[in-house]
Write a protein that holds these residues in place. Sequence first.
Motif, PDB file in Angstrom:
ATOM      1  N   ALA A  13      32.369  36.695  97.291  1.00  0.00           N
ATOM      2  CA  ALA A  13      32.879  35.604  96.455  1.00  0.00           C
ATOM      3  C   ALA A  13      33.843  36.137  95.397  1.00  0.00           C
ATOM      4  O   ALA A  13      34.861  35.511  95.089  1.00  0.00           O
ATOM      5  CB  ALA A  13      31.711  34.872  95.785  1.00  0.00           C
ATOM      6  N   GLY A  46      37.110  36.804  96.919  1.00  0.00           N
ATOM      7  CA  GLY A  46      37.799  35.536  97.136  1.00  0.00           C
ATOM      8  C   GLY A  46      38.435  35.005  95.863  1.00  0.00           C
ATOM      9  O   GLY A  46      39.555  34.480  95.885  1.00  0.00           O
ATOM     10  N   ALA A  73      40.922  25.705  96.885  1.00  0.00           N
ATOM     11  CA  ALA A  73      39.744  25.572  97.736  1.00  0.00           C
ATOM     12  C   ALA A  73      38.928  26.863  97.744  1.00  0.00           C
ATOM     13  O   ALA A  73      37.687  26.832  97.742  1.00  0.00           O
ATOM     14  CB  ALA A  73      40.164  25.187  99.153  1.00  0.00           C
ATOM     15  N   ALA A  74      39.602  28.008  97.739  1.00  0.00           N
ATOM     16  CA  ALA A  74      38.902  29.300  97.708  1.00  0.00           C
ATOM     17  C   ALA A  74      38.124  29.461  96.406  1.00  0.00           C
ATOM     18  O   ALA A  74      36.987  29.969  96.409  1.00  0.00           O
ATOM     19  CB  ALA A  74      39.906  30.435  97.878  1.00  0.00           C
ATOM     20  N   GLN A 122      24.837  29.544  94.638  1.00  0.00           N
ATOM     21  CA  GLN A 122      23.773  29.923  95.577  1.00  0.00           C
ATOM     22  C   GLN A 122      23.152  31.261  95.205  1.00  0.00           C
ATOM     23  O   GLN A 122      21.932  31.447  95.269  1.00  0.00           O
ATOM     24  CB  GLN A 122      24.348  29.981  96.998  1.00  0.00           C
ATOM     25  CG  GLN A 122      24.773  28.643  97.563  1.00  0.00           C
ATOM     26  CD  GLN A 122      23.595  27.764  97.893  1.00  0.00           C
ATOM     27  OE1 GLN A 122      22.541  28.237  98.316  1.00  0.00           O
ATOM     28  NE2 GLN A 122      23.753  26.463  97.684  1.00  0.00           N
ATOM     29  N   LEU A 130      36.858  27.004  94.618  1.00  0.00           N
ATOM     30  CA  LEU A 130      35.708  26.099  94.691  1.00  0.00           C
ATOM     31  C   LEU A 130      34.615  26.677  95.585  1.00  0.00           C
ATOM     32  O   LEU A 130      33.411  26.585  95.259  1.00  0.00           O
ATOM     33  CB  LEU A 130      36.162  24.735  95.219  1.00  0.00           C
ATOM     34  CG  LEU A 130      37.114  23.951  94.308  1.00  0.00           C
ATOM     35  CD1 LEU A 130      37.574  22.666  94.990  1.00  0.00           C
ATOM     36  CD2 LEU A 130      36.440  23.641  92.974  1.00  0.00           C
ATOM     37  N   CYS A 131      35.018  27.289  96.702  1.00  0.00           N
ATOM     38  CA  CYS A 131      34.024  27.923  97.588  1.00  0.00           C
ATOM     39  C   CYS A 131      33.345  29.086  96.883  1.00  0.00           C
ATOM     40  O   CYS A 131      32.128  29.299  97.030  1.00  0.00           O
ATOM     41  CB  CYS A 131      34.699  28.398  98.873  1.00  0.00           C
ATOM     42  SG  CYS A 131      35.228  27.061  99.973  1.00  0.00           S
ATOM     43  N   ALA A 132      34.108  29.851  96.118  1.00  0.00           N
ATOM     44  CA  ALA A 132      33.518  30.967  95.378  1.00  0.00           C
ATOM     45  C   ALA A 132      32.533  30.459  94.335  1.00  0.00           C
ATOM     46  O   ALA A 132      31.458  31.049  94.121  1.00  0.00           O
ATOM     47  CB  ALA A 132      34.616  31.789  94.712  1.00  0.00           C
ATOM     48  N   TRP A 133      32.894  29.350  93.671  1.00  0.00           N
ATOM     49  CA  TRP A 133      31.969  28.761  92.683  1.00  0.00           C
ATOM     50  C   TRP A 133      30.675  28.324  93.360  1.00  0.00           C
ATOM     51  O   TRP A 133      29.576  28.564  92.820  1.00  0.00           O
ATOM     52  CB  TRP A 133      32.637  27.577  92.004  1.00  0.00           C
ATOM     53  CG  TRP A 133      31.739  26.850  91.039  1.00  0.00           C
ATOM     54  CD1 TRP A 133      31.015  25.725  91.267  1.00  0.00           C
ATOM     55  CD2 TRP A 133      31.446  27.245  89.707  1.00  0.00           C
ATOM     56  NE1 TRP A 133      30.294  25.374  90.172  1.00  0.00           N
ATOM     57  CE2 TRP A 133      30.536  26.289  89.180  1.00  0.00           C
ATOM     58  CE3 TRP A 133      31.870  28.300  88.912  1.00  0.00           C
ATOM     59  CZ2 TRP A 133      30.055  26.365  87.888  1.00  0.00           C
ATOM     60  CZ3 TRP A 133      31.379  28.377  87.612  1.00  0.00           C
ATOM     61  CH2 TRP A 133      30.479  27.423  87.109  1.00  0.00           C
ATOM     62  N   ALA A 134      30.777  27.719  94.542  1.00  0.00           N
ATOM     63  CA  ALA A 134      29.581  27.313  95.277  1.00  0.00           C
ATOM     64  C   ALA A 134      28.751  28.530  95.677  1.00  0.00           C
ATOM     65  O   ALA A 134      27.511  28.508  95.617  1.00  0.00           O
ATOM     66  CB  ALA A 134      29.980  26.508  96.511  1.00  0.00           C
ATOM     67  N   ALA A 135      29.415  29.610  96.071  1.00  0.00           N
ATOM     68  CA  ALA A 135      28.696  30.831  96.451  1.00  0.00           C
ATOM     69  C   ALA A 135      27.984  31.439  95.256  1.00  0.00           C
ATOM     70  O   ALA A 135      26.817  31.872  95.362  1.00  0.00           O
ATOM     71  CB  ALA A 135      29.683  31.835  97.051  1.00  0.00           C
TER      72      ALA A 135
END
Length: 256
Positions: free
Chosen positions: A56, A59, A33-34, A44, A36-41
């Motif tokens: 990111a 992370g 999950a971390a 952005q 995936l969140c880093a990829w989303a960041a």
Amino acid sequence: MLFLTAGAGHRFGLVETVPFFWLLGLVAALAVAALLCAWAAYTQVWEEGARGAGAATLGVLAALLALAPYGLSAYRFAVHPALHDIATDLDDPPALALAAELRRVPPMNPVVPVDDAAAALQQAQYPQVVGRRYEQTAARVLEAVDGLIADRGWRLLGPRIGPVAPPSAAPDEPGAAAPAEPALPPGGVTRQALAHSFFLGFPADVAVRVSGDAEGAAVDMRSASRYARHDLGDNALRIERFLAELDARVQALAGS
């Protein structure tokens, strides 16, 4: 941090094995999950010029560090055969009678006879896992085995049966011989113990059988994981290391 805390708790017996497996799954899920969140960041930052690339990156590094043990386990899963019960004598493996009583409840692996397919796979993948024959009395070899088990911190299961001194003539009788070397019971002596893997403390039942007489001794060993259908090579490695150190100790006995 959760991985380290859970791993230390399991290694020192504060966390049971089944809940520990759930914690390992949770850690893996959080690490993914971390990522995936880093990829989303990163998306952005790239598309909208938002801030947060440094956070990111931290992370990502933390997630990869948490996933490193899983990568190592995946590698060992790939290079080692799918076995969880290894023995030096596949025709007559040392008995795990006491462990069999403890392992009747799922999800523990039951203690069952080694089938032909598993025996053939072990012989193909672990040809170096073989028993030992020593030109030392069985009683002295058993003493060396006991010392090794104690040094490793393995917990013995059941009573500790030792050599029996044979009857001999009274020393004051004419022509009385020197006291005979203590002898093992017929069939030898099997030490059963509970061992744990070095890093995360996964439990395995171990049996070391010593047989022979005053002319020589034979040693066979068995190591079987309590959980999971794949031991990642731990049991074969445990047997190899134990018998290699036993070789050294028996050789020291020969030189003493």
